[in-house]
Design a protein around this motif. Structure first.
Motif, PDB file in Angstrom:
ATOM      1  N   ASP A  60     -17.762  45.022   6.733  1.00  0.00           N
ATOM      2  CA  ASP A  60     -17.678  45.332   8.324  1.00  0.00           C
ATOM      3  C   ASP A  60     -19.009  45.604   8.993  1.00  0.00           C
ATOM      4  OD1 ASP A  60     -14.886  45.942   8.218  1.00  0.00           O
ATOM      5  OD2 ASP A  60     -15.223  48.069   7.321  1.00  0.00           O
ATOM      6  N   GLN A 120      -9.618  40.894   6.944  1.00  0.00           N
ATOM      7  CA  GLN A 120     -10.008  41.798   5.752  1.00  0.00           C
ATOM      8  C   GLN A 120      -9.097  41.380   4.536  1.00  0.00           C
ATOM      9  OE1 GLN A 120      -9.579  45.947   6.259  1.00  0.00           O
ATOM     10  NE2 GLN A 120     -10.283  45.759   8.566  1.00  0.00           N
ATOM     11  N   GLU A 147     -10.608  40.033   1.075  1.00  0.00           N
ATOM     12  CA  GLU A 147     -10.330  40.425  -0.490  1.00  0.00           C
ATOM     13  C   GLU A 147      -9.866  39.489  -1.390  1.00  0.00           C
ATOM     14  OE1 GLU A 147      -7.670  43.802   0.034  1.00  0.00           O
ATOM     15  OE2 GLU A 147      -9.051  44.790   1.164  1.00  0.00           O
TER      16      GLU A 147
END
Length: 275
Positions: A80, A90, A94
């Motif tokens: 972020d 996101q 990941e």
């Protein structure tokens, strides 16, 4: 049939009990001795605890001596940092992190299945001799061991199969920068050998074979050597290194060094109080 199931179930339980580091790599990873590395004697029954404290000790020393490249960790920055990411971004970040290769561990415990002794293998850029000497100098200066169960430290620069021709070839490689690094300089040396769980090669034959590998001009001095050749034989593996000030630093027994330092400090304090 039930016996097989019980055996399989027991094996599964053993695998589940296996310990792992936070990054997923196993703590008890290697089932064989693999140099370079460091032999460490420890308190009987405290082998696992010794391995744990050695990981922490060696890890901290290695970060000081061989700092890791910060650029390699750039991908681990806060996602972020450049603004709030969408849910899809996101998830993609990941997934990318999960696929990223794990950082290679510098130290790995090698199972010895022998009381009172552990072996921690080292990977580049770690130099076992420099690592151990740094630790011993720190203990000598401060009287603090940073460990509770670890006693004597013996670095291994390289290792080979335990037969005389292989050992002599290894010694010539290890000795060259130590005995031949300074042109014209001659050293007094001593061979310090330890043999564990091995009966094939006699100690006298081992020492004689290793002495033949020392370049000409250097002399043996058992009382006050400048260099000490450490030879560690364990089962079918022989490890060799060359160190300085081995006798001065209590044969690299950190506990004895710390006790002597603290006793000396206590005597100095008492003397000042009397004055």
């Amino acid at each position: 049939m039930s016996g097989k199931r019980a055996s399989a179930s027991q094996g599964g339980n053993d695998r589940r009990k296996k310990k792992y580091r936070s990054d997923g790599t196993p703590v008890w990873g290697k089932r064989y001795i693999d140099g370079p590395g460091i032999w460490v004697t420890c308190v009987k029954g405290k082998e696992k605890q010794a391995v744990g404290e050695l990981y922490e000790l060696f890890g901290n020393l290695a970060l000081e001596l061989w700092p890791e490249d910060p650029e390699k960790d750039n991908d681990d920055s806060d996602p972020d940092a450049d603004g709030e990411l969408s849910l899809e971004a996101q998830i993609a970040s990941e997934v990318s992190a999960m696929k990223r290769p794990r950082k290679e561990q510098r130290f790995t415990n090698c199972q010895t299945n022998t009381p009172c002794v552990v072996f921690i293998s080292c990977k580049p850029p770690v130099d076992p001799v420099q690592l151990v000497m740094t630790h011993i100098h720190n203990v000598y200066a401060t009287g603090v061991t940073h460990t509770r169960h670890s006693l004597r430290f013996s670095p291994v620069s390289a290792a080979c199969v335990t037969n005389l021709p292989e050992i002599q070839a290894l010694c010539r490689t290890v000795f060259e920068p130590c005995f031949g690094g300074s042109v014209g300089q001659k050293f007094r040396y001593k061979i310090e050998s330890r043999i564990r769980n091995h009966t094939t090669i006699a100690r006298a034959d081992l020492i004689e074979a290793i002495a033949k590998c020392v370049p000409e001009g250097h002399t043996v001095d058992l009382a006050d050597p400048e260099l000490t050749i450490l030879v560690e034989v364990f089962k079918s593996v022989c490890g060799v290194s060359v160190v300085r000030d081995y006798l001065k630093y209590n044969k690299f027994n950190a506990v004895e060094i710390a006790n002597a330092k603290n006793a000396s400090s206590s005597e100095d304090t008492s003397a000042r109080r009397i004055e």
